[in-house]
Enzyme design. Sequence first.
Site, PDB file in Angstrom:
ATOM      1  CE  LYS A 158     102.412  33.178 -32.199  1.00  0.00           C
ATOM      2  NZ  LYS A 158     103.232  34.286 -31.709  1.00  0.00           N
ATOM      3  CB  THR A 215     105.559  34.649 -35.414  1.00  0.00           C
ATOM      4  OG1 THR A 215     104.957  33.396 -35.670  1.00  0.00           O
ATOM      5  CG2 THR A 215     104.587  35.492 -34.653  1.00  0.00           C
TER       6      THR A 215
HETATM    7  O1  LIG Z   1     105.992  39.012 -30.743  1.00  0.00           O
HETATM    8  P1  LIG Z   1     105.517  37.595 -30.659  1.00  0.00           P
HETATM    9  O2  LIG Z   1     106.484  36.610 -31.188  1.00  0.00           O
HETATM   10  O3  LIG Z   1     105.029  37.266 -29.269  1.00  0.00           O
HETATM   11  O4  LIG Z   1     104.238  37.505 -31.624  1.00  0.00           O
HETATM   12  C1  LIG Z   1     103.170  38.395 -31.436  1.00  0.00           C
HETATM   13  C2  LIG Z   1     101.866  37.808 -31.916  1.00  0.00           C
HETATM   14  O5  LIG Z   1     101.637  36.553 -31.301  1.00  0.00           O
HETATM   15  C3  LIG Z   1     101.752  37.708 -33.398  1.00  0.00           C
HETATM   16  O6  LIG Z   1     100.504  37.202 -33.768  1.00  0.00           O
END
Ligand SMILES: O=P(O)(O)OC[C@H](O)CO
Length: 297
Positions: A158, A215
Amino acid sequence: MSAPAGVIHILGAGAFGSALATTFREGGAPVALHGRGAAPERAEGDILLAAVPAGATAGVLAALPPGPPVPLVLCAKGLTPEGLALQSQVAAGHAGPLAALTGPGFAADLARGLPTALTLACAGTAAAQALQRRLSTRALRLYLTDDIIGAQLGGALKNVFAIACGAAIGAGLGDSARAALMTRGFAEMTRLGTALGGRRETFSGLSGLGDLSLTCNSPLSRNFALGHALGRGAAPDAVTQEGRPTAAAALSLARRGGVEVPIITAVAQLLSREITVREAMAQLLARPLTTESKGMT
Ligand SMILES: O=P(O)(O)OC[C@H](O)CO
Ligand SMILES: NC(=O)c1ccc[n+]([C@@H]2O[C@H](COP(=O)([O-])OP(=O)(O)OC[C@H]3O[C@@H](n4cnc5c(N)ncnc54)[C@H](O)[C@@H]3O)[C@@H](O)[C@H]2O)c1
């Protein structure tokens, strides 16, 4: 009288490790938060959580002194490029039960006690249920799965699609483009994830679609923010997030397995400065026309 619960040791005192420490303390558990260089002694009944970036997990685990085979919960979301792609592969030498904590949850939300539901992936029902009970709180609801591969892949992949969506929004390509990238990204995540051993249903759950939705839609995501900066013209090397090594690792895994991943390919090319955001989108739009329906020619 029941024996007192052991200590939850969190390795990594960054945003996520600190937020988890706050959450578990509020749930009444004894917690020890360990910053860089710490190597905690463990006792029977303790739990270890690794909450450092994916590329740092191997080193942090190697520095641990010997101890009883307590459960290890892997919290990093990312693929490492050294052939040991998944965190559970990095930690394969761990003697106790192995789990992954993943799914849609920003450290900032957890730290404020906001309601959050995550996936706890762990093989072995008894160990999984014991961990679920110990790590759930009034604000943090954990759902179990035994698909540790699929759950980790959703959480890692993701990041790449969040970069793509951030880039589209940053470049002013619009919400329709974001919806297209999210939906086709989900198809790509499921195609690559199942080819690598994850179960299809896992990608529709919190660790896949759930985290993808969070995200790809929030400026709080660092991966989305990285993409957004790229879309606004920033140089790709200005920011390093887990999405960058994950995009490269996912692309090489997809090539090895003969899996078509056009969005991951475009993000990897974008991050290595081979193409711009607009060229990436033009490349995706110019692909041969196809169907969404299985079996339709
Ligand atoms: O800030 P990111 O893109 O690493 O996302 C944080 C977490 O994985 C959200 O679930
Ligand atoms: N921030 C979030 O909202 C969030 C949510 C869910 C999962 N995660 C995951 O948790 C992991 C950590 O993210 P974060 O947001 O806490 O990052 P962060 O940058 O805030 O903190 C990382 C911590 O790891 C430590 N660290 C970095 N390299 C190290 C090394 N080589 N050895 C020892 N310690 C090292 C840093 O000192 C820091 O304390 C990531 O894999 C991320 O995907 C983050």
